[in-house]
Structures are given as C-alpha cells and as structure tokens.
Design a protein around this motif. Sequence first.
Motif, PDB file in Angstrom:
ATOM      1  N   LEU A  46       0.798  -1.230   0.000  1.00 56.85           N
ATOM      2  CA  LEU A  46       0.000   0.000   0.000  1.00 56.85           C
ATOM      3  C   LEU A  46       0.833   1.283   0.000  1.00 56.85           C
ATOM      4  N   PRO A  47       1.917   1.388   0.775  1.00 50.89           N
ATOM      5  CA  PRO A  47       2.684   2.647   0.758  1.00 50.89           C
ATOM      6  C   PRO A  47       3.217   3.035  -0.625  1.00 50.89           C
ATOM      7  N   ASN A  48       3.354   2.075  -1.514  1.00 49.41           N
ATOM      8  CA  ASN A  48       3.820   2.372  -2.872  1.00 49.41           C
ATOM      9  C   ASN A  48       2.721   2.926  -3.773  1.00 49.41           C
ATOM     10  N   HIS A  49       1.483   2.915  -3.273  1.00 50.43           N
ATOM     11  CA  HIS A  49       0.344   3.304  -4.121  1.00 50.43           C
ATOM     12  C   HIS A  49      -0.474   4.469  -3.589  1.00 50.43           C
TER      13      HIS A  49
END
Length: 82
Positions: A46-49
């Motif tokens: 999630l942190p990449n998106h």
Amino acid sequence: VTANWDAFLGEGWKIVYRVMLALLQESQSKLLKLEFEDILGFFRDLPNHVTANNIMEVAMKIPLRRKHIAKHTKDYEKQQNQ
C-alpha cells in the motif's frame, strides 16, 4: 512530513485513526475483491500506491470525535472480556 507531525501534535491519536479510516476508505473497492490471504500483501504494498497529501486530505474530511473513539474502545474491551 512536517504537515503530518503538525496534525499529530495538534490532534493527537485522533489523526492516526482518521488516516487509518482514510486508507481503508480509499482501498475499500480493491480490498473487497481480494481473497483473505491476499489482504496482507495488499497492505504491505500500500505505501507504494498512496500519496500522503491525498490521504491527509481524505482523513481530515472524516468526522471523528473523541467520544466515538472512546465508545469503540469500550466496546472492544467489553468484547475481549467475554
């Protein structure tokens, strides 16, 4: 980053709950399509998106009062003692 600290120092843990709810709100349609086993992988990635600015904007629009947090905390503790 400083805006996040400002929000935390100004609102305390309430902003953490708002961010959590905002992340769930923004991810709801994708999460509902996943199998249970795939949800953990989704949260790992999630942190990449997501972008901090977008999540903070959504989080600040979520109406949340300290009494709501206290009520849910009490309900959770009651459930754990059963």
